[in-house]
Write an enzyme that holds these catalytic residues in place. Sequence first.
Site, PDB file in Angstrom:
ATOM      1  N   ILE A   1      28.981  35.761  43.270  1.00  0.00           N
ATOM      2  CA  ILE A   1      29.603  34.834  42.321  1.00  0.00           C
ATOM      3  C   ILE A   1      28.563  33.845  41.798  1.00  0.00           C
ATOM      4  O   ILE A   1      28.543  33.528  40.602  1.00  0.00           O
ATOM      5  CB  ILE A   1      30.784  34.092  42.973  1.00  0.00           C
ATOM      6  CG1 ILE A   1      31.856  35.088  43.435  1.00  0.00           C
ATOM      7  CG2 ILE A   1      31.387  33.082  42.001  1.00  0.00           C
ATOM      8  CD1 ILE A   1      32.420  35.968  42.325  1.00  0.00           C
TER       9      ILE A   1
ATOM     10  N   SER B   1      41.345  32.148  45.072  1.00  0.00           N
ATOM     11  CA  SER B   1      40.684  33.445  45.224  1.00  0.00           C
ATOM     12  C   SER B   1      40.810  34.263  43.953  1.00  0.00           C
ATOM     13  O   SER B   1      41.602  33.941  43.056  1.00  0.00           O
ATOM     14  CB  SER B   1      41.312  34.224  46.385  1.00  0.00           C
ATOM     15  OG  SER B   1      42.611  34.667  46.031  1.00  0.00           O
ATOM     16  N   CYS B   2      40.052  35.352  43.886  1.00  0.00           N
ATOM     17  CA  CYS B   2      40.123  36.228  42.719  1.00  0.00           C
ATOM     18  C   CYS B   2      41.523  36.826  42.578  1.00  0.00           C
ATOM     19  O   CYS B   2      42.060  36.927  41.466  1.00  0.00           O
ATOM     20  CB  CYS B   2      39.066  37.327  42.812  1.00  0.00           C
ATOM     21  SG  CYS B   2      39.144  38.338  44.305  1.00  0.00           S
TER      22      CYS B   2
ATOM     23  N   HIS C   1      41.831  46.556  46.500  1.00  0.00           N
ATOM     24  CA  HIS C   1      40.673  45.695  46.245  1.00  0.00           C
ATOM     25  C   HIS C   1      39.363  46.430  46.479  1.00  0.00           C
ATOM     26  O   HIS C   1      39.212  47.184  47.442  1.00  0.00           O
ATOM     27  CB  HIS C   1      40.754  44.463  47.165  1.00  0.00           C
ATOM     28  CG  HIS C   1      39.920  43.308  46.719  1.00  0.00           C
ATOM     29  ND1 HIS C   1      38.548  43.307  46.768  1.00  0.00           N
ATOM     30  CD2 HIS C   1      40.278  42.093  46.200  1.00  0.00           C
ATOM     31  CE1 HIS C   1      38.090  42.157  46.309  1.00  0.00           C
ATOM     32  NE2 HIS C   1      39.114  41.410  45.957  1.00  0.00           N
TER      33      HIS C   1
ATOM     34  N   ASN D   1      37.235  41.442  40.018  1.00  0.00           N
ATOM     35  CA  ASN D   1      37.255  40.422  41.056  1.00  0.00           C
ATOM     36  C   ASN D   1      35.969  39.594  41.120  1.00  0.00           C
ATOM     37  O   ASN D   1      35.909  38.598  41.821  1.00  0.00           O
ATOM     38  CB  ASN D   1      37.511  41.050  42.433  1.00  0.00           C
ATOM     39  CG  ASN D   1      36.686  42.287  42.695  1.00  0.00           C
ATOM     40  OD1 ASN D   1      37.011  43.374  42.209  1.00  0.00           O
ATOM     41  ND2 ASN D   1      35.620  42.135  43.460  1.00  0.00           N
TER      42      ASN D   1
END
Length: 480
Positions: A140, A291-292, A319, A456
């Site tokens: 990220i 969160s994503c 996921h 994500n």
Amino acid sequence: MSQITNYEKEVAEQALTRRATVEFINIVNDLWYDKSIELVLFRNQLVDKRASEVLNLIDYAKEFVAKPITIHDALEIAKAIQQVNLPSSKLDIGKLAYECHLDVDGCKDKIDFVKRQLKDVTEAQDIQPKDVVLYGFGRIGRLLARELMSKMGKGSQLRLRAVVTRGEINQTVLEKRASLLSIDSVHGDFLGTVQVDAENNALIINGTTVTMISANAPEDIDYTAYGIEDALIIDNTGAFRDKEALGRHLQAKGASKVLLTAPGKGVPNIVHGVNHKDHDPDTVDIFSAASCTTNAITPVLKVLEDNYGIIKGHLETIHAYTNDQNLVDNMHKKYRRGRAAALNMVITETGAGKAVAKALPALEGKLTSNAIRVPVPNGSLAVLSLQLHSQVTTDSLNAIMKHNALEGELVEQIQYSLDNELVSSDIIGSTAPSIFDSKATITDGSTIVIYVWYDNEYGYSHQVMRLAKHIAKVRRYTYY
């Protein structure tokens, strides 16, 4: 002979279309770099796009609003925007083109039309640039660095000044950091330049110095020694999750706000577009971007709750595997996550069902949730099985979701997909945290099953950016 004539005509039209697209791209970039006016097309980014990418977005826009929008429509409106004195802003040219088709007579004079539609943009907003520090430089963190530097423009909003990591900083480390930023196996090459300045412990990104700082504790850093003042610290490490631990960032000289890119305890968990206005940055210093998965499902759940009411439901998130899992079978503190991530579907838990209630209190106790990690590196899917208070049809539910993707408070959050062939690799690079798969919707009276895709990493990073701009109070006027 007629076939040859038609073919030649098609070739000539294609050349005109390509020429118009290139001219449009030049105007988009001129507006961005000269005036800090960012044009988007139904929330899709246009800066630094190729002609083929822009034409694909035009095709999507045409189908999305069921109007014959062309690149020539977008070009004429972009030219008009160039000629109107506007302050720094973010304008959806797709929406403007759509409104032009709804008001043909009023849109004959494009300059008058643009002035009328953007009449609220009367004067430049008082925006002071905000220094940003990335604390951690993982998946990220690097995506945020790419986005911050790509959208630097004239530097009037967020300014990436430093990155904090642990361990020694030397030539080799800097070169590795630069390489990881430049090349990404999932998201491709960074469309910019990254150079190493070992003498000053820095990376030169797109010609701008970003200092690399080594620290074991956030409170030990003096950011002012690097010329950084009143900074927003974006914590990507996941090491500090509660208010007390995150508050250590504020003990550092030169830091003023903290944003955690994970669910947080004792601090506001924000899904931008849903509850970001509930917490004033003037009075709150520490925020969580949740969160994503929470960012993916909360916008569509808000639409359903507002329009139909939700009795109860279950979330199953399919996921992508993450760095938390093992590459090969090995010990892990959690059951199943120790099995080889790229070879197995792995059932595990997710707190997203409960976390939604922090942004949407009306859903407290109404959702159960679980997760399945699958062998893809990025791109995830949330399957929501819900019981509503109202009877719905597939068409009526899709229509409500499409309306919210086109107008209202959630246009940045919800992307409405019309694609019959949508798969996980297709959504990589989407800036929206929620891609609603309209072709997969199932309804049976008041029981529904909906499918929400999300990148994500990339989609979530853009939610973090939106929240960062809100916290820093640098969000420009937007026309969506």
